[in-house]
Design a protein around this motif. Structure first.
Motif, PDB file in Angstrom:
ATOM      1  N   GLN A 581      -5.523  -9.419  -2.366  1.00  0.00           N
ATOM      2  CA  GLN A 581      -4.778  -8.464  -3.187  1.00  0.00           C
ATOM      3  C   GLN A 581      -5.724  -7.535  -3.944  1.00  0.00           C
ATOM      4  O   GLN A 581      -5.496  -6.329  -4.024  1.00  0.00           O
ATOM      5  N   LEU A 582      -6.778  -8.116  -4.525  1.00  0.00           N
ATOM      6  CA  LEU A 582      -7.722  -7.288  -5.276  1.00  0.00           C
ATOM      7  C   LEU A 582      -8.391  -6.260  -4.379  1.00  0.00           C
ATOM      8  O   LEU A 582      -8.525  -5.087  -4.753  1.00  0.00           O
ATOM      9  N   ASN A 583      -8.809  -6.669  -3.193  1.00  0.00           N
ATOM     10  CA  ASN A 583      -9.452  -5.711  -2.287  1.00  0.00           C
ATOM     11  C   ASN A 583      -8.462  -4.661  -1.780  1.00  0.00           C
ATOM     12  O   ASN A 583      -8.839  -3.502  -1.561  1.00  0.00           O
ATOM     13  N   ARG A 584      -7.194  -5.047  -1.622  1.00  0.00           N
ATOM     14  CA  ARG A 584      -6.181  -4.061  -1.234  1.00  0.00           C
ATOM     15  C   ARG A 584      -6.022  -3.003  -2.331  1.00  0.00           C
ATOM     16  O   ARG A 584      -5.972  -1.793  -2.039  1.00  0.00           O
ATOM     17  N   VAL A 585      -5.954  -3.449  -3.577  1.00  0.00           N
ATOM     18  CA  VAL A 585      -5.813  -2.511  -4.694  1.00  0.00           C
ATOM     19  C   VAL A 585      -7.016  -1.572  -4.744  1.00  0.00           C
ATOM     20  O   VAL A 585      -6.870  -0.367  -4.972  1.00  0.00           O
ATOM     21  N   ARG A 586      -8.206  -2.113  -4.530  1.00  0.00           N
ATOM     22  CA  ARG A 586      -9.413  -1.283  -4.541  1.00  0.00           C
ATOM     23  C   ARG A 586      -9.334  -0.175  -3.489  1.00  0.00           C
ATOM     24  O   ARG A 586      -9.711   0.972  -3.751  1.00  0.00           O
ATOM     25  N   HIS A 587      -8.858  -0.510  -2.314  1.00  0.00           N
ATOM     26  CA  HIS A 587      -8.802   0.486  -1.242  1.00  0.00           C
ATOM     27  C   HIS A 587      -7.679   1.495  -1.451  1.00  0.00           C
ATOM     28  O   HIS A 587      -7.781   2.628  -0.967  1.00  0.00           O
ATOM     29  N   GLN A 588      -6.646   1.100  -2.163  1.00  0.00           N
ATOM     30  CA  GLN A 588      -5.517   2.003  -2.374  1.00  0.00           C
ATOM     31  C   GLN A 588      -5.749   2.997  -3.512  1.00  0.00           C
ATOM     32  O   GLN A 588      -5.039   4.006  -3.584  1.00  0.00           O
ATOM     33  N   HIS A 589      -6.709   2.723  -4.382  1.00  0.00           N
ATOM     34  CA  HIS A 589      -6.874   3.544  -5.575  1.00  0.00           C
ATOM     35  C   HIS A 589      -8.276   4.172  -5.629  1.00  0.00           C
ATOM     36  O   HIS A 589      -9.264   3.484  -5.910  1.00  0.00           O
ATOM     37  N   PRO A 590      -8.359   5.483  -5.391  1.00  0.00           N
ATOM     38  CA  PRO A 590      -9.661   6.168  -5.469  1.00  0.00           C
ATOM     39  C   PRO A 590     -10.348   6.001  -6.820  1.00  0.00           C
ATOM     40  O   PRO A 590     -11.579   6.010  -6.886  1.00  0.00           O
ATOM     41  N   ALA A 591      -9.578   5.832  -7.900  1.00  0.00           N
ATOM     42  CA  ALA A 591     -10.192   5.669  -9.222  1.00  0.00           C
ATOM     43  C   ALA A 591     -11.083   4.437  -9.278  1.00  0.00           C
ATOM     44  O   ALA A 591     -12.060   4.402 -10.043  1.00  0.00           O
ATOM     45  N   LEU A 592     -10.769   3.417  -8.485  1.00  0.00           N
ATOM     46  CA  LEU A 592     -11.543   2.184  -8.497  1.00  0.00           C
ATOM     47  C   LEU A 592     -12.750   2.245  -7.568  1.00  0.00           C
ATOM     48  O   LEU A 592     -13.532   1.302  -7.510  1.00  0.00           O
ATOM     49  N   GLN A 593     -12.906   3.356  -6.864  1.00  0.00           N
ATOM     50  CA  GLN A 593     -13.991   3.488  -5.902  1.00  0.00           C
ATOM     51  C   GLN A 593     -15.192   4.233  -6.474  1.00  0.00           C
ATOM     52  O   GLN A 593     -16.108   4.593  -5.747  1.00  0.00           O
ATOM     53  N   GLN A 594     -15.179   4.464  -7.780  1.00  0.00           N
ATOM     54  CA  GLN A 594     -16.316   5.090  -8.452  1.00  0.00           C
ATOM     55  C   GLN A 594     -16.519   4.391  -9.790  1.00  0.00           C
ATOM     56  O   GLN A 594     -15.588   3.812 -10.357  1.00  0.00           O
TER      57      GLN A 594
END
Length: 691
Positions: A581-594
């Protein structure tokens, strides 16, 4: 001092000082006047004045800042420019002065491709800004009215004829100039005609720039997305598929083929990288036994970090794991699943490594004639000889490069480097530059739990990612302080990688916090940092502590450790679904990718941490994630969260909808909000702000 040791035609020339002309030196800035006609100072990002490139990935929003000013009272402005790898100007934007009177200008730019880019800031005199200011004052005071209006008209006519001005925009400026000269109108009406929002918009798109004064051009290395945004899964391939035979009393090692069977589960949890601990032959001399005991039994496998035996060294595979054909099968299977393979580089040798007899000069010989083994007093590592890079640097450099390229040829695209801080920094600068010149896709992770200066230096010279102090930051104030450092002081060049545990690290918090601490620390690692990782067994909540040590009992470095992941999932106590679930959220939200954009919000209970990450792209698209975590794994906590509404892009009175990405629950929130988090039910809210 310069040392040139040409062992053969392909051996590198090694210089001990980059200042002396090291071939590893990154290009510095284009040198220009110290101060231009319009001074442009303090340009950021610039790592040590441009000595090394700052780091970015395609699509990343890079914050640019500079101090720009001039003599007198005429208006100045600034433009930020990204220079493409081919030397042409790329994305360009006008900068904003954020503190009038102190001359600080900011902007954001985003590169759209990989390569070595440049950044410069152009200061310029702004004649329209000067006219706007002066004409407003003088017309209001009735001073030089006709003169000011005529000067405005001439300025707009000149602007209309600028090269590159669209005809529609030119028409707007000509019409405004005509209105400025229209004596049938009142003075204020004529003035306002030259100051409309439409005129300002036209001049914002293509301003009149005089006394253009560019800064130096500072290097920006733009690498592939995985260099900044990644999820690592570490495991020992020998444990995957290992079995114990009761009759013979012997272990059968896992192989690359049995390890490949674990890859679908790693992918299902959302990880990007399958990271293998060392896979080379293990020394027999001074081999360590279980839990780092000094004497190993005849069937103990030894530590894979004691590299080298009769079967070969760093360029060989442990025969128990299989052949190169088997390794290629493992890498191929990973690629089929969308995973990349990382492997450990541990530049140290077992006493029976081939290098010890072939190149004794690569090691340190003590007064009694023995080779010095590794020590970190009071710890001793009798099964490991460290390399001495000062005796034959050219020879060591060439051999390590050859070894690394061998593994790249077999499909390895990432290297986790063990203890890089115990090797010369200039060696890493040279090696990474050499390898990435041929294979820019290769990513390097520094496992350097050491002093900040060394960690920062390794990042500056080429390591795209770095292990961090996250494992030891547990209190809310510690996490806030640490993230503020990472998002300001080193954000331009060091990408942290957060690991709650490793095969060597099991902090007291993780030893005694039970299942809740494994969940809450995973939330923090996965969502505070764009790159994170876990060591296999984390999903099984392995936390048995070795007395007197910050590591697990029965450390996998010294023995086989097969696990029954399927049974844990059947019985419902595996964290694998939660990690997915955590990795799914990371991939769905560009804000979490920086990393940039992290803001902490106040809470009435210091055991509850609240932070947000917001990203707004050039087209106005917003992604906003708000995370609230109970840091106490032993008790429920309830508190009021006080949001910094401006940091969220909202007014203090706004209400909005938040949706928990873990549970699916929705709430209406505002500036002050009540939360209650039970660590045994759900230790964190991971909210997507939808309203």
């Amino acid at each position: 001092m310069t040392i040139d040791q040409d062992r053969d035609q392909d051996a590198p020339t090694v210089r001990t000082s980059p200042a002396a002309g090291s071939p590893t030196a990154s290009p510095g800035p284009v040198v220009g006047p110290v101060v231009g006609r319009i001074p442009v100072l303090d340009v950021q990002p610039a790592v040590d004045g441009g000595r090394w490139p700052s780091q970015a990935v395609p699509g990343e929003l890079i914050p640019v800042s500079a101090t720009v000013f001039r003599e007198g009272h005429d208006a100045v402005a600034a433009t930020a420019v990204l220079v493409r790898p081919d030397g042409t100007d790329g994305p360009t934007t006008r900068m904003t002065c954020v503190n009038p009177g102190k001359d600080a200008y900011v902007a954001t730019l985003s590169p759209d491709a990989e390569g070595l880019w440049g950044l410069r800031v152009e200061g310029w005199s702004d004649p329209y800004g000067t006219w706007d200011h002066d004409a407003t004052i003088k017309v209001e005071a009735g001073v030089d009215v006709a003169l000011m209006l005529e000067e405005g008209a001439r300025l707009l006519e000149r602007a209309a004829e600028q090269e590159g001005r669209p005809s529609r925009d030119a028409t707007v400026l000509h019409e405004a100039a005509t209105a400025l000269r229209d004596t049938s109108r009142g003075d204020h009406e004529r003035l306002d005609a030259g100051r409309t929002e439409e005129v300002r918009a036209v001049l914002d798109r293509l301003p009149v720039r005089e006394l253009l004064s560019p800064s130096a051009t500072y290097p920006v290395r733009v690498e592939r997305e995985l260099a900044a945004f990644s999820a690592w899964y570490e495991f020992f391939p020998r444990s995957e598929g290992a079995s114990w035979d009761e009759e013979s009393g012997c272990w059968t090692s896992g192989t690359f083929r049995t390890a490949a069977e674990r890859l679908p589960a790693i992918k299902a949890m959302g990880f990007d990288i399958a990271y293998l601990t060392p896979i080379h032959p293990i020394g027999r001399v001074n081999r360590k036994g279980p839990n780092n005991t000094l004497t190993a039994g005849p069937l103990d496998p030894g530590s894979p970090y004691a590299i080298g035996a009769a079967e070969g060294g760093h360029d060989a595979l442990h025969p128990d794991l299989g052949t190169f054909e088997d390794f290629d099968f493992f890498v191929g299977r990973a690629k089929e699943l969308g995973l990349e393979v990382a492997m450990d580089i541990a530049l140290q040798c077992a006493p029976d490594h081939p290098w010890v007899t072939e190149h004794p000069e690569w090691f340190t010989t003590r007064a009694d004639g023995s080779i010095a083994f590794a020590e970190n007093p009071p710890k001793k590592y009798q099964d490991i000889y460290p390399l001495n890079f000062d005796n034959d640097p050219a020879g060591i450099y060439a051999e390590v490069k050859r070894m690394v390229l061998l593994w790249v040829e077999h499909g390895v695209t990432l290297f986790r480097v063990d203890n890089p801080h115990t090797k010369p920094v200039e060696f890493w600068e040279w090696l990474i530059a050499e390898v990435n010149a041929e294979h820019p896709e290769v990513i390097w992770l520094a496992e350097a739990f050491t002093k900040p200066a060394m960690m920062h230096a390794l990042a500056k010279v080429g390591f795209q990612q770095s292990y961090s102090y996250f494992a030891w930051r547990n209190q809310a104030w510690e996490l806030r302080e640490y993230l503020e450092q990472l998002t300001t002081e080193s954000a331009h060049y060091m990408i942290p990688n957060f690991w709650p545990t490793t095969h060597d690290i099991l902090t007291p918090t993780m030893q005694y916090g039970g299942p809740p601490v494994f969940k809450l620390r995973a939330v923090l690692a996965a969502l505070l940092s764009p790159s994170w990782g876990i060591y296999t067994g984390y999903e099984l909540i392995e936390h048995a502590a070795r007395p007197g040590a910050e590591e697990q009992l029965d450390n996998e470095k010294y023995q086989y450790r097969p696990r029954d992941f399927a049974a844990a999932e059947r019985e419902g106590w595996s964290l694998a679904p939660y990690l997915a679930q955590l990795n799914r959220v990371r991939h769905q939200h560009p804000a979490l990718q920086q990393l940039r954009g992290t803001v902490f919000h106040a809470t009435d209970d210091e055991n509850v941490l609240c932070f947000s990450r917001r990203r707004v792209d050039a087209d106005g698209t917003e992604d906003l994630v708000l995370v609230v975590v109970n840091l106490d794994p032993h008790a429920s906590r309830e508190t009021t969260v006080h949001l910094d509404m401006a940091a969220l892009g909202r007014q203090w009175w706004d209400r909005f909808t938040v949706r928990d990405e873990i549970t699916g629950a929705e709430f209406e929130w505002g500036e002050h909000d009540y939360v209650r988090l039970d660590p045994y039910v759900e230790p964190a809210h991971v909210f997507h702000v939808t309203g």
